[in-house]
Structures are given as C-alpha cells and as structure tokens.
Enzyme design. Structure first.
Site: not given
Ligand code: NAD
Ligand code: UDP
Length: 325
Positions: A32, A35, A57, A76, A112, A151, A181
């Site tokens: 969506n 972020t 989602v 997220s 499903r 979070y 990461t």
């Molecule tokens: P990011 O913000 O770049 O990617 C998250 C994506 O989810 C974005 O494209 C955002 O638009 C999308 N999104 C958010 N809410 C949504 C919704 N309701 N419906 C559809 N899409 C939605 O962040 P990232 O760093 O790529 O992180 C990806 C995942 O990994 C996340 O779940 C985050 O919590 C987890 N994570 C990341 C890190 C890190 O260091 N980057 C560390 C721990 C966990």
C-alpha cells in the site's frame, strides 16, 4: 509456483521479489506504499512473472489473485525514528493493524490455499535484552506502553497468531526474527542509523549520535538476509519454527559512524543528541539454530556491504529530489 510478497515494494521485500523471481516463481507483490517506494520494484515492471498489486493487507485481498504456494508477510513500517513520517512511531495504529489483522488475514489465505506462510518478526521482540547474545528461547524485556511498544507488541502478537494457526489448523507457519539489516534500496529519509550516517557523510554534515554511541547493533547485509529468508521458507519440516536471522558482528554506533565515514572516504565531526526512550543498549543475534538447521550464515563483511550501500546512495542523493543546493 505463485508467491505472494506482502510489503514487496519495501526495502527487504523488493530484494525478496528479485530472489523469488530468479528462482522461477511467479511473484505477486502486494503493497500500500505506506513506507515502500515504487522505484524499488520499477526494474521489475516489464518482467512477465511479476505483478504489483496496490492494496492494504489489513483489508480483504483483491478477488482476482491466484492460489498461492508461498506467502511472505513483510508488510509493516520498520523504522523507529520518530522524526521520520514513515516510522512506526508516526504510523502506530497502521503498524498495529498490519502485524495483527494483516497477519490473521494472510494466515486465513495460507490455510485456504494450502500455502506455506512466513512472518517477518524482529529482534525488537527481545526489547532491551537482558540476555546476550539473544537466542530464540529468550522471552525478552519489553515495555507494553513505551514509545517502541506499538511495534514490539504488534510483532509479538503477530508471532503468537502464527503459532496459534499452526497449532489449531496445521497451517505451515514459519517465523523469522530479523536483526538490523541494511543495504541498497533503503529509504535515505527513514531515519535509521545506517541511512542517517550515510546521507550525512555524503553531504559532508556531522553524523548524529544518539546517547553516547556505546549502544550496539549487529548489521546484516540484505543479500545475506534474503538467503536466510528463502532457506527458512524452503526448508522441509520447519512449520512452527522460529529463527533469528542477522549478522553477529556486533558494533557500537560510534564504530558504525566511523565505518560509514571510511566507506565514504571522509572524516566529519560527530554531534551528540539525547538517547531516545527505551532504545536497546545491546543487540546481537545467536544464529546457532539457523547455522545448524539451515546451514545459513552471513558472508558479507560490514565494510563490503557499506560500500554497496554508499554506491547506491551516491546515485540516489545526486538525483534532483535529494540534491542539496
Ligand atoms: P519497509 O518499510 O521498506 O518495507 C515494508 C513494506 O510494507 C513497505 O513497502 C510498506 O509500504 C508495506 N506496507 C506497510 N503496511 C502495509 C499494509 N497495511 N498493506 C500492504 N503493504 C504495507 O521496511 P523493511 O525494512 O523492508 O522491513 C520489512 C519487514 O521486515 C517489516 O515487517 C519489518 O518489521 C521487518 N524487519 C526489518 C528490519 C530491518 O532492519 N530492515 C529489522 C527487523 C524486522
Ligand atoms: N541512532 C543514532 N543516530 C541516528 C539514528 C539512530 O545514533 O542518526 C541510534 C539509535 O538511537 C539506536 C541505533 O542507532 O541506538 C540503531 O538505530 P536504528 O534506528 O537504525 O534501529 P533500531 O535498532 O533502534 O531499531
């Protein structure tokens, strides 16, 4: 094989789209753009097996999607930095919803379709850890009401939903806890330490250290992480399992700032700001389980990975939207 990547236009999600396409999957990225960024997947627009679906989602999924064999839930907000409009602190209820309602919805879809589903949890579920390094058995030291709680607790409940679905319905649910990461396609404005330091170093500005900079993080290059994510998804007999995925090379934030300056071939002053509330003081993964069961471990040294990030940032910051006069 049809694969759903929720959050597929995000930093990590877009790299996962690349990897699953390269493995021969047909990939449906659902995002969506809360972020994420369209440019992260722009290079895939003409790929015959890539589909970008703009949807939330937490809402019912669009009706015209196929039956999936794999569902990756990475959707997220992920940055804690309250100064960024894309941080989970500025999107608190969206963050709660996507990790709970969104997880529940994707679990129902997995049930499903008979799909495997993987949920991207986080090292944040350990809070400010009292056990070091953190093993998967450690239950954490987390506030329910602090600024990071929305979070941390949403991810914790997301994990609980995954395991409840596996126990109740036998849904093939797998959990990963991602530690910090970094890499190409990070959003230069999302406020995380690596991107702040890189953008500041490239602009010739002082690097902002929160607190005294002695707090630690362990940074994993995104290419190593993606190998780990795919290994968890594709490993046989891993339903109900949880894996730490991260690089155990633990650094202080002062060390990280210096490593970024070295990668940028520059030396700049450090400027100290107050430490944010509940900021974890130490963080380092125990990856013994992933090493034993998946044969996985990171291979990219921090200095090499930072070089790749800096090269990507140089190009991005030169473009008009980011260039300073
Ligand atoms: P990011 O913000 O770049 O990617 C998250 C994506 O989810 C974005 O494209 C955002 O638009 C999308 N999104 C958010 N809410 C949504 C919704 N309701 N419906 C559809 N899409 C939605 O962040 P990232 O760093 O790529 O992180 C990806 C995942 O990994 C996340 O779940 C985050 O919590 C987890 N994570 C990341 C890190 C890190 O260091 N980057 C560390 C721990 C966990
Ligand atoms: N941090 C910092 N300067 C910045 C941004 C972050 O010193 O410009 C610190 C932050 O307080 C934390 C660490 O760097 O202690 C890692 O922060 P980040 O936002 O990258 O991720 P976190 O692991 O806290 O989610």
């Amino acid at each position: 094989m049809d694969t759903l990547v929720a959050g597929g236009a995000g930093f990590i999600g877009s790299h996962l789209c690349d990897a699953t396409l390269a493995a021969g999957h047909t990939v449906w990225a659902i995002d969506n753009f809360a972020t994420g960024r369209r440019e992260n997947v722009a290079h895939l627009a003409a790929h015959p097996h890539f589909h970008l679906v703009e949807a939330d989602v937490t809402e019912p999924l669009p009706p015209d999607l196929p039956s999936f064999a794999r569902i990756y839930h990475l959707a997220s907000p992920a940055s804690p930095n309250a100064t960024s409009p894309r941080s989970y602190m500025q999107l608190p209820l969206e963050t709660a919803a996507v990790n709970t309602l969104g997880t529940q919805q994707l679990l129902e879809r997995a049930r499903r379709d008979g799909a495997r589903i993987l949920f991207a949890s986080t090292s944040e579920i350990y809070g400010d850890p009292l056990v070091h390094p953190q093993t998967e058995e450690y239950r954490g030291n987390v506030s329910t009401i602090g600024p990071r709680a929305i979070y941390d607790e949403a991810k914790r409940f997301g994990e609980t939903l995954m395991i409840a679905h596996w126990r109740r319905f036998g849904t093939d649910a797998r959990l990963i806890r991602i530690f910090n990461t970094y890499g190409e396609r990070m959003d230069p404005d999302d406020g995380r330490a690596v991107v702040n330091f890189a953008a500041q170093a490239l602009r010739g500005e002082p690097l902002t250290i929160y607190g005294d900079g002695s707090q630690t993080r362990s940074l994993c290059h995104v290419s190593d992480l993606i190998r780990g994510i795919v290994a968890v998804m594709e490993g046989e007999g891993l339903a109900g399992e949880v894996f730490n995925l991260g690089n155990p090379d633990e650094r202080t934030m002062i060390d990280l700032a210096h490593a970024v300056m070295t990668a940028c071939d520059t030396e700049l002053p450090l400027v100290f700001h107050p430490m944010p509330t509940d900021d974890p003081t130490r963080r380092c993964p125990d990856i013994g389980k992933a090493q034993r069961l998946l044969g996985w471990q990171p291979t990219i040294p921090l200095e090499v990975g930072l070089g790749r990030l800096i090269a990507a940032f140089r190009q991005e910051l030169d473009r008009p939207a980011h260039a300073t006069s």
